[in-house]
Design a protein around this motif. Structure first.
Motif, PDB file in Angstrom:
ATOM      1  N   PRO A   3     -33.664 -25.019  15.787  1.00  0.00           N
ATOM      2  CA  PRO A   3     -32.606 -24.838  14.780  1.00  0.00           C
ATOM      3  C   PRO A   3     -31.212 -25.122  15.332  1.00  0.00           C
ATOM      4  O   PRO A   3     -30.364 -25.657  14.616  1.00  0.00           O
ATOM      5  N   ARG A   7     -28.819 -27.865  13.650  1.00  0.00           N
ATOM      6  CA  ARG A   7     -27.473 -27.596  13.137  1.00  0.00           C
ATOM      7  C   ARG A   7     -26.452 -28.498  13.829  1.00  0.00           C
ATOM      8  O   ARG A   7     -25.523 -29.000  13.185  1.00  0.00           O
ATOM      9  N   TRP A 143     -24.260 -21.659   5.715  1.00  0.00           N
ATOM     10  CA  TRP A 143     -25.585 -21.405   6.283  1.00  0.00           C
ATOM     11  C   TRP A 143     -26.523 -22.620   6.161  1.00  0.00           C
ATOM     12  O   TRP A 143     -27.626 -22.589   6.672  1.00  0.00           O
ATOM     13  N   ALA A 145     -28.087 -23.604   3.546  1.00  0.00           N
ATOM     14  CA  ALA A 145     -29.255 -22.980   2.926  1.00  0.00           C
ATOM     15  C   ALA A 145     -29.269 -23.255   1.426  1.00  0.00           C
ATOM     16  O   ALA A 145     -28.295 -22.942   0.729  1.00  0.00           O
ATOM     17  N   MET A 148     -28.520 -20.244  -1.513  1.00  0.00           N
ATOM     18  CA  MET A 148     -28.265 -18.907  -0.959  1.00  0.00           C
ATOM     19  C   MET A 148     -27.133 -18.190  -1.694  1.00  0.00           C
ATOM     20  O   MET A 148     -27.164 -16.962  -1.875  1.00  0.00           O
ATOM     21  N   ARG A 156     -28.896 -12.008   0.334  1.00  0.00           N
ATOM     22  CA  ARG A 156     -28.071 -12.890   1.160  1.00  0.00           C
ATOM     23  C   ARG A 156     -27.912 -12.316   2.567  1.00  0.00           C
ATOM     24  O   ARG A 156     -27.924 -13.050   3.570  1.00  0.00           O
ATOM     25  N   PHE A 159     -31.119 -12.770   4.385  1.00  0.00           N
ATOM     26  CA  PHE A 159     -31.225 -14.202   4.675  1.00  0.00           C
ATOM     27  C   PHE A 159     -30.349 -14.577   5.864  1.00  0.00           C
ATOM     28  O   PHE A 159     -30.771 -15.307   6.771  1.00  0.00           O
ATOM     29  N   ARG A 162     -31.759 -13.880   9.284  1.00  0.00           N
ATOM     30  CA  ARG A 162     -32.978 -14.568   9.711  1.00  0.00           C
ATOM     31  C   ARG A 162     -32.878 -16.094   9.685  1.00  0.00           C
ATOM     32  O   ARG A 162     -33.600 -16.778  10.392  1.00  0.00           O
ATOM     33  N   TRP A 163     -31.995 -16.619   8.838  1.00  0.00           N
ATOM     34  CA  TRP A 163     -31.910 -18.068   8.684  1.00  0.00           C
ATOM     35  C   TRP A 163     -31.330 -18.692   9.960  1.00  0.00           C
ATOM     36  O   TRP A 163     -30.245 -18.307  10.404  1.00  0.00           O
ATOM     37  N   GLY A 166     -27.372 -20.770  10.363  1.00  0.00           N
ATOM     38  CA  GLY A 166     -26.081 -20.188  10.016  1.00  0.00           C
ATOM     39  C   GLY A 166     -24.984 -20.567  10.999  1.00  0.00           C
ATOM     40  O   GLY A 166     -25.240 -20.857  12.171  1.00  0.00           O
TER      41      GLY A 166
END
Length: 218
Positions: A3, A7, A143, A145, A148, A156, A159, A162-163, A166
Motif C-alpha cells: 500500500p 500510494r 484516503w 477511497a 468514503m 469513516r 475505515f 484500516r484503509w 490514507g
C-alpha cells in the motif's frame, strides 16, 4: 505491490497521477493570471513545497499556515505561523496581488470558520484562486477511497484506521476520528455561498467534476 508503494505511485511521487494533476492545475493558474510571475501572492494554508514544485512562481509568496515555519525559507518567500480564519492585523494590512489556496477550505473546521476563511480570501486582494476537492467525485482524495465521504462518521473512522492508502496512516481511534472530523468536502452550493462574486471553475477527470475553484480575476 504494498500500500505504501501504491500510494507513492498514485499520489506522492513527482511522477504520480496526482503530481500530473497538480502540474495541470498550476498551468491553469498561470493561464488565468498570466502576470503571476510579477505578483505578490498570499497562500492561505499552504506550504512552500507547492511553489517549489509549481510550473510558475510569483515574484513574492507569503505563506500562512498553522504549522511551525521551516528552518530555511528562500529569499522570494515569507512564512507566517497564523490562522487563516483569524489573521493578525499585520497580515490583513499587507499588500497582495493574489490570494491562493489549494485543498485547505475542507479542513478549516466547519461552516462558521469557512465563512471567515472565505471572507479573508475575498478581502486580502482583488484577485483570488481558491480550490477545494468536490464532495461528489466518487473517490475521496485524502484516503483514495471510493465513496468514503458518504459514510457515517463511525464507519469513516473505522475505515480510516484500516484503509492502507490514507494520507496519514493511523491505528488509534482518537487519531482517526480527528482526521475524519477535520475533513469535510464541499459541494457547489456551498462554494457559491462562500464566494458569491467569484467565477466557479470545475476541474474534471474522465468528465467528472473532481475539484471546484473559486476565481476572481479583478
Amino acid at each position: 505491490m504494498g500500500p505504501n508503494r501504491l500510494r507513492y505511485r498514485l499520489v506522492d511521487s513527482d511522477q504520480s497521477w496526482s503530481a500530473r494533476r497538480r502540474r495541470h492545475r498550476s498551468d491553469w493558474l498561470a493561464r488565468t493570471f498570466p502576470d503571476i510571475c510579477d505578483m505578490h501572492v498570499v497562500d492561505l494554508g499552504g506550504r512552500l513545497g507547492t511553489w517549489h514544485r509549481s510550473t510558475v512562481r510569483p515574484a513574492r509568496v507569503t505563506v500562512v499556515n498553522l504549522e511551525q515555519p521551516p528552518a530555511v525559507v528562500p529569499e522570494w518567500a515569507h512564512v507566517e505561523q497564523a490562522d487563516a480564519c483569524d489573521l493578525p492585523p499585520h497580515l490583513t494590512k499587507g499588500s497582495y496581488d493574489l490570494v491562493f489556496s489549494n485543498s485547505v477550505l475542507e479542513h478549516v473546521g466547519g461552516h462558521e470558520r469557512r465563512i471567515r476563511f472565505a471572507a479573508a480570501a475575498r478581502s486580502l486582494a482583488d484577485r483570488h484562486w481558491v480550490q477545494t476537492p468536490y464532495r461528489y467525485f466518487p473517490i475521496e482524495p485524502h484516503w483514495i477511497a471510493p465513496g468514503m465521504q458518504f459514510l457515517p462518521v463511525r464507519l469513516r473512522t473505522a475505515f480510516a484506521r484500516r484503509w492502507p492508502l490514507g494520507h496519514k496512516p493511523t491505528r488509534s481511534h482518537d487519531a482517526a476520528i480527528h482526521q475524519v472530523l477535520w475533513t469535510e468536502l464541499l459541494d457547489r452550493s456551498q462554494m457559491r455561498h462562500y464566494f458569491p462574486d467569484s467565477t466557479m471553475l470545475v476541474e474534471r477527470v474522465f468528465g467528472l467534476p473532481k475539484s471546484l475553484i473559486a476565481v476572481r480575476t479583478g
